[in-house]
Scaffold this motif. Structure first.
Motif, short mmCIF file in Angstrom:
data_model
loop_
_atom_site.label_atom_id
_atom_site.label_comp_id
_atom_site.label_asym_id
_atom_site.label_seq_id
_atom_site.Cartn_x
_atom_site.Cartn_y
_atom_site.Cartn_z
N ARG A 1 0.83 -1.20 0.00
CA ARG A 1 0.00 0.00 0.00
C ARG A 1 0.87 1.26 0.00
N ALA B 1 2.20 1.53 -3.52
CA ALA B 1 1.15 1.99 -4.44
C ALA B 1 0.92 3.50 -4.30
N TYR C 1 -0.86 5.73 -6.91
CA TYR C 1 -2.13 5.02 -6.84
C TYR C 1 -2.50 4.77 -5.37
N VAL D 1 -4.32 4.01 -1.96
CA VAL D 1 -5.51 3.26 -1.57
C VAL D 1 -6.14 3.99 -0.40
N LEU E 1 -6.66 -4.32 -2.75
CA LEU E 1 -5.36 -3.86 -3.22
C LEU E 1 -4.97 -4.48 -4.56
N LEU F 1 -7.02 -1.46 -8.65
CA LEU F 1 -6.29 -0.19 -8.74
C LEU F 1 -6.41 0.40 -10.14
N SER G 1 -9.94 1.75 -10.54
CA SER G 1 -10.19 2.95 -9.74
C SER G 1 -9.58 4.19 -10.36
N TYR G 2 -8.42 4.05 -11.00
CA TYR G 2 -7.73 5.20 -11.55
C TYR G 2 -7.81 5.29 -13.07
N VAL H 1 0.09 0.20 -14.33
CA VAL H 1 0.04 0.20 -12.87
C VAL H 1 1.04 -0.81 -12.30
#
Length: 339
Positions: free
Chosen positions: A90, A93, A98, A100, A107, A112, A115-116, A123
């Motif tokens: 995390r 990321a 990215y 969280v 995760l 990810l 979400s982005y 990623v």
């Protein structure tokens, strides 16, 4: 002797909240008041946890500790490796762009990317770059440990880079229960943890714990079992009985922990001892001069205790208060009689 409660307060202020978080290392041999050993360990572990340290407890009665690798395995079995890997992934990321939002959010790489609104391959590449920079190029940890932590973190992304079997094999390797080292060939790990590399694994672990946001690591090692010569027939679970040679091997491992202090960081070891450790010439401290020379104070103040010493004897606060109450009562009685 030093009052037990006062020493706990002293250790918290001078070590747990200052010296250890700044990268210090210490090893203390502590003789708690008789019958209060468990309470002392509970108290110092509680203080460490409240100060942001990760804690592990090892009792020589239930875990073999005569070799340094066995001490490492005993610690490893108490570490939540997945939790640490998840935490660090995390962090990676977030550094890769990215973040969280919370610990409950998935995760996985797919989540990810969704979400982005990014491509999964991008990623994956960005996070792997951060993992390589912060783990694989962190040379304060040995190579095999770095590879293992990289693989555990990559597994958390659920990207197919690391299989569940490989993840489980790495954890078994760390805990000393892996039967076939060939299972880790794909991870580029080719030897088991042994006496030759266990110390390096231990100081790598202390570095990894701090990288995950902890202030440091506290290990309590109860070696009172070393002084037991045979199994008592009236005790159902007498624990492990150590030969004299095994005790000497354990003292050598402790001596190495002290001598390798410069290689460790953010690491505190509390070794809980018995009175026999100080008095037994056959199996106690006097039997292994290499360790005695490192922790025994040959020059001591007769009137003042040194709480910074490596060898500490504690007294019971309750006992001291009771003695003082009795003394005060006797003085009051004498005063009444005199009147």
């Amino acid at each position: 002797m030093i009052d037990s409660d006062k020493y706990l307060e002293f250790f918290s202020q001078e070590y747990l909240t200052s010296y250890i978080p700044r990268g210090g290392t210490t090893t203390k041999f502590v003789l708690p008041p008789s019958g209060e050993e468990a309470n002392f360990v509970d108290a110092i572990c509680s203080q460490a946890q409240s100060s942001g340290h990760l804690v592990a407890r090892i009792d020589s009665a239930t875990s073999k500790v005569q070799m340094i690798e066995q001490i490492f395995f005993g610690i490893a079995r108490q570490i939540d490796w997945q939790k640490l890997a998840n935490s660090f992934t995390r962090i990676a990321a977030h550094s890769a762009g990215y973040p969280v939002p919370n610990d409950d959010q998935d995760l996985s790489l797919a989540m990810l990317a969704f979400s982005y609104g990014a491509d999964e391959r991008e990623v994956k590449r960005d996070i792997n770059i951060v993992l390589q920079q912060r783990i694989f190029k962190d040379y304060s940890m040995v190579g095999e440990f770095r590879i293992a932590m990289m693989r555990l973190c990559q597994y958390e992304l659920k990207s197919g880079q690391v299989t569940e079997l490989e993840r489980d094999s790495i954890i078994a390797w760390l805990e000393g229960s892996l039967r076939q080292i060939s299972l880790l060939k794909s991870a580029l790990i080719f030897r088991k943890i042994s006496r030759s590399n266990a110390r390096a694994m231990l100081f790598s672990l202390s570095r990894w714990i701090v990288a995950n946001g902890y202030e440091g690591f506290l290990l309590t090692l109860d070696i009172r079992q070393f002084q037991k010569l045979r199994k008592e027939p009236d005790i159902e679970s007498p624990g492990i009985i150590y030969s004299r040679n095994a005790v000497m091997d354990a003292y050598e491992s402790l001596r190495q922990l002290i001598d390798n202090a410069d290689e460790f960081s953010n690491f505190a070891t509390i070794v809980v001892i018995s009175p026999e450790f100080l008095s037994d010439d056959s199996r106690g401290l006097s039997a292994y001069q290499a360790l005695k020379l490192r922790i025994y104070d040959e020059v001591r103040d007769k009137n003042r205790d040194n709480p910074y010493s490596s060898l500490i004897s504690l007294s019971s606060s309750t006992a001291e208060e009771l003695s003082q109450d009795l003394l005060d009562g006797n003085l009051a009685t004498l005063k009444e009689v005199s009147h």
